[in-house]
Write an enzyme that holds these catalytic residues in place. Structure first.
Site, PDB file in Angstrom:
ATOM      1  N   TYR A 203      22.783   3.992  -3.606  1.00 19.82           N
ATOM      2  CA  TYR A 203      23.566   3.868  -4.824  1.00 19.82           C
ATOM      3  C   TYR A 203      23.011   2.644  -5.528  1.00 19.82           C
ATOM      4  CZ  TYR A 203      27.102   7.360  -3.656  1.00 19.82           C
ATOM      5  OH  TYR A 203      27.758   8.533  -3.386  1.00 19.82           O
ATOM      6  N   HIS A 236      21.474  12.847  -7.335  1.00 12.83           N
ATOM      7  CA  HIS A 236      22.603  13.678  -6.896  1.00 12.83           C
ATOM      8  C   HIS A 236      23.752  13.571  -7.886  1.00 12.83           C
ATOM      9  CE1 HIS A 236      26.597  14.031  -5.047  1.00 12.83           C
ATOM     10  NE2 HIS A 236      26.123  15.213  -4.799  1.00 12.83           N
ATOM     11  N   HIS A 318      23.272   7.716  -7.826  1.00  7.14           N
ATOM     12  CA  HIS A 318      23.215   8.104  -6.416  1.00  7.14           C
ATOM     13  C   HIS A 318      21.907   8.865  -6.204  1.00  7.14           C
ATOM     14  CE1 HIS A 318      25.178  10.673  -2.956  1.00  7.14           C
ATOM     15  NE2 HIS A 318      23.981  10.225  -2.655  1.00  7.14           N
ATOM     16  N   HIS A 397      35.080  16.473  -7.627  1.00  6.60           N
ATOM     17  CA  HIS A 397      33.903  15.987  -6.900  1.00  6.60           C
ATOM     18  C   HIS A 397      34.116  15.923  -5.397  1.00  6.60           C
ATOM     19  CE1 HIS A 397      30.077  14.040  -6.404  1.00  6.60           C
ATOM     20  NE2 HIS A 397      30.626  12.991  -5.826  1.00  6.60           N
ATOM     21  N   HIS A 399      31.360  16.426  -1.619  1.00  6.97           N
ATOM     22  CA  HIS A 399      29.953  16.504  -1.215  1.00  6.97           C
ATOM     23  C   HIS A 399      29.675  17.838  -0.510  1.00  6.97           C
ATOM     24  CE1 HIS A 399      29.149  11.892  -1.625  1.00  6.97           C
ATOM     25  NE2 HIS A 399      29.137  12.538  -2.771  1.00  6.97           N
TER      26      HIS A 399
END
Ligand SMILES: *[C@@H]1O[C@H](CO)[C@@H](O)[C@H](O)[C@H]1NC(C)=O
Ligand SMILES: *[C@@H]1O[C@H](CO)[C@@H](O)[C@H](O)[C@H]1NC(C)=O
Ligand SMILES: *[C@@H]1O[C@H](CO)[C@@H](O)[C@H](O)[C@H]1NC(C)=O
Ligand SMILES: *[C@@H]1O[C@H](CO)[C@@H](O)[C@H](O)[C@H]1NC(C)=O
Ligand SMILES: *[C@@H]1O[C@H](CO)[C@@H](O)[C@H](O)[C@H]1NC(C)=O
Ligand SMILES: *[C@@H]1O[C@H](CO)[C@@H](O)[C@H](O)[C@H]1NC(C)=O
Ligand SMILES: *[C@@H]1O[C@H](CO)[C@@H](O)[C@H](O)[C@H]1NC(C)=O
Ligand SMILES: *[C@@H]1O[C@H](CO)[C@@H](O)[C@H](O)[C@H]1NC(C)=O
Length: 615
Positions: A203, A236, A318, A397, A399
């Site tokens: 990040y 990402h 990211h 959001h 992953h």
């Protein structure tokens, strides 16, 4: 005189049932433009009308596939024979083979034309839900359009060869986004170029400044700027935050040197290179698959307001580099469009989430593990305006393990309809989704973000924890609303100490909440990491799995909400108590008398009252 009035009423009510196609969407399905799909949505009659315009004189295939492949897809195949007769059939696919004709034909062909220069146009229509097991339901879930056509102008439907077929991920019932209008808008960009670090997850934060504004403007659109295949493959997601300097410090003095240095540094470390703590107001976010965001014509995001001629931003990228490539350099950014023509409303952004922390622990090899983060009514009560706020777009959001995402809203003793619900969440296709109907959030409403994970795809002997990497998890919603309010972020979590206690962990050392912890007591576990203990020392019985899920859903959470200037901690929060009715979407396919009465009685009463009124 009574008779015509009654007739008028009946006619009116028929018209209002078949109201209208209020939204019109277009996708170019084949990159070379040989297959263009328009579709129009009627939210009242719950019908979608498609127009497939395809460069062939042979057959045209179109389908809806939750998985993206042929298997499980709902498919139509149509065209016009040599003799001018149209053909069209509703089918379904059970494998990579010619789709089977359905027993019930629920898609209707309205028109078929074929031009002499070889373009076939099929107009067809179907209900959102046809109540046929051999069709799929069109809902707010993310799905895929699949398409194919004859490369040889043949009407003989054979299993299609490659090159003349494809897939497009789509949220088919979302309203259209207004077109980008760069000719009328000014623009600036926020972008960063660097060599991606050769770590799995990075990040990276840099500080940026806007142009100088001498008066208030409205930002009206955000366009992702990913200029290379490397940028697309390895960015990402990114977040852009607005920055506010400490009290009494000049913004340029505080942020300027970081802007000019340009290099930035890692974001989530103990002492970041850039002042991340002063950049916490979400401004724009993008994630893999995301497209241009254009605000509705009556809404703008304010910039250049009195006393703030320059905006400072923190750009948090990211980078996802699972194969640890070296020497890959690319640019990542966003184009911001703005106008001096102020719109009616000022927009704001707000986050509702579960904390990204070890409290989010998903047992190994889980299917359907659910977690929830709450925004307590005390937060909305204190920080929302009296008239409430209106949400017009939502971004969800998670992953790689995220499968279902649901945004719930509770008011008094009722649960309101879900503002966002995606049962086929697609990590590769994360969008800021415009709502077909604005959502009102009032003071005192309780908001809950629910996420469901599947970790069977991952190492089946390992837990998945909350964290920053794409193999760690998140559970977040970010929504766009007006008028702008103070509340900007609202979260909760099951206390980490309680989850530690379940595994016999007495104390642990964490440098940030995002990282795996190192156990410090008891001595039998000291020195091991939290995940190591869970992966090697725990017997994952079904009782334990259930207990982890249940406790984190039902035991009190610790919550927090933030405004630009205040932090409010709230203990003992969870699902609101005293809800007498949870929301359940109406089952359109239930033909039981009881279910139909629930619907028809009010309509019938309504008709009678209208008649009485007219008479
Ligand atoms: C279908 O789309 C084509 C172009 O893509 C357009 O020319 C045509 O007018 C459309 N037909 C209808 C009925 O909307
Ligand atoms: C047109 O051609 C198709 C396919 O060859 C055939 O099934 C159909 O009966 C024909 N229709 C007429 C009106 O001739
Ligand atoms: C089908 O579309 C064509 C071209 O748009 C039009 O001329 C024709 O009248 C339509 N046919 C029907 C039955 O609607
Ligand atoms: C990366 O670039 C540096 C300097 O250009 C070079 O020395 C190094 O060998 C490169 N590494 C790889 C893996 O290509
Ligand atoms: C989809 O979401 C909208 C809110 O944008 C809601 O009004 C609508 O009822 C949902 N549609 C379905 C089919 O669930
Ligand atoms: C994970 O779960 C699947 C079924 O959901 C099962 O087939 C598989 O054996 C499990 N793996 C392990 C390592 O237990
Ligand atoms: C906790 O971690 C910090 C740095 O990560 C280290 O300095 C400290 O000694 C650790 N404490 C214990 C008790 O291990
Ligand atoms: C159909 O609806 C009725 C009344 O709402 C309900 O009691 C019944 O369980 C439903 N049946 C199914 C199969 O969902």
């Amino acid at each position: 005189m009574r008779f015509p009035l009654v007739l008028f009423f009946l006619q009116f009510s028929l018209l209002s049932i078949h109201s209208e196609f209020s939204q019109h969407r277009t996708e170019i399905l084949a990159a070379d433009g040989s297959y263009v799909l328009h579709w129009s949505i009627d939210y009242v009659a719950k019908v979608v009308r498609f127009n497939a315009t395809v460069a062939t004189r042979g057959y045209v295939g179109f389908g809806i596939s939750p998985s993206g492949g042929m298997t499980g897809a709902d498919i139509v195949i149509g065209g016009i024979f040599e003799n001018g007769t149209a053909y069209f059939s509703d089918r379904h696919a059970v494998g990579e083979s010619l789709p089977i004709v359905d027993k019930a034909q629920n898609w209707d062909l309205l028109n078929a034309t074929e031009t002499t220069d070889g373009v076939t146009t099929l107009i067809f229509e179907r209900a959102f839900n046809t109540c046929d097991d051999e069709d799929v339901v069109l809902s707010n879930d993310t799905t895929n359009f699949i398409w194919a056509y004859s490369p040889t102008n043949s009407d003989d439907v054979v299993y299609h060869t490659s090159g003349f077929r494809g897939t497009l991920t789509v949220q088919p019932l979302d309203p259209e986004v207004p077109p980008l209008d760069p000719g009328h808008w000014s623009q600036y960009d926020i972008k960063h170029t660097m060599t991606m670090p050769d770590a799995d997850t990075t990040y990276w934060c840099t500080i940026h400044r806007s142009p100088v504004f001498t008066e208030k403007h409205h930002i009206v659109a955000f366009e992702p700027l990913l200029t290379s295949s490397e940028a697309i493959a390895h960015t990402h997601h990114y977040n852009i935050f607005r920055c506010t300097p400490p009290d009494g410090v000049d913004a340029e003095t505080f942020f300027g040197p970081h802007v000019d240095a340009g290099v930035g540094g890692e974001c989530y470390v103990a002492q970041p290179e850039v002042p991340t703590a002063y950049c916490q107001t979400m401004f724009y976010n993008w994630a893999v698959g995301g497209r241009t965001l254009v605000l509705p014509p009556n809404i703008g995001y304010p910039i250049g307001e009195t006393g703030n001629p320059v905006d400072y931003y923190m750009f948090e990228i990211h980078y996802n580099n699972p194969t640890r490539l070296q020497n890959v350099t690319f640019e990542t950014g966003a184009i911001i469009y703005y106008t001096p023509e102020l719109r009616q409303h000022d927009a704001g952004l707000m986050v509702v989430a579960h904390h990204t922390s070890l409290s989010l622990t998903v047992p190994p090899n889980s299917t359907g593990f659910k977690t929830a983060g709450h925004c307590d009514s005390a937060c909305t009560e204190e920080y929302l305006p009296e008239e409430g706020i209106n949400v017009f777009a939502i971004f969800l959001h998670a992953h790689l393990s995220g499968r279902k995402m649901k945004f719930r809203q509770f008011r008094g003793d009722q649960e309101l309809p879900w503002a966002a619900n995606d049962d086929t969440y697609d990590f590769e296709f994360q969008q800021t989704r415009p709502l077909s109907k604005e959502l009102k959030i009032l003071r005192g409403d309780h908001l809950t973000m629910e996420c469901t994970y599947d970790t069977t795809w991952y190492d089946q002997s390992k837990v998945v924890i909350g964290g920053l990497s794409t193999t760690n998890e998140m559970c977040q919603s970010i929504f766009w609303y007006y008028p702008r309010a103070e509340l900007r972020d609202c979260r909760s979590e099951y206390p980490t100490e309680e989850i530690f206690a379940k595994f016999g962990i007495e104390s642990a050392n964490r440098s940030t909440p995002y990282e795996d912890a190192i156990i410090t007591a008891p001595t039998s576990l000291a020195g091991m990491s939290y995940t190591e203990v869970l992966n090697t020392r725990v017997d994952w019985t079904s009782e334990l799995r259930k207990a982890i899920e249940q406790d984190s859903l039902t035991r009190p959470h610790v919550g927090v909400c933030w405004t630009a200037s205040e932090t409010k901690n709230i203990d003992q929060i969870g699902y609101p108590s005293g809800i007498v009715r949870e929301y359940a979407p109406r089952d359109e396919c239930n033909s039981s008398l009881a279910n139909r009465l629930v619907l028809t009685v009010p309509i019938f009463l309504g008709m009678i009252f209208s008649l009485i009124e007219i008479v």
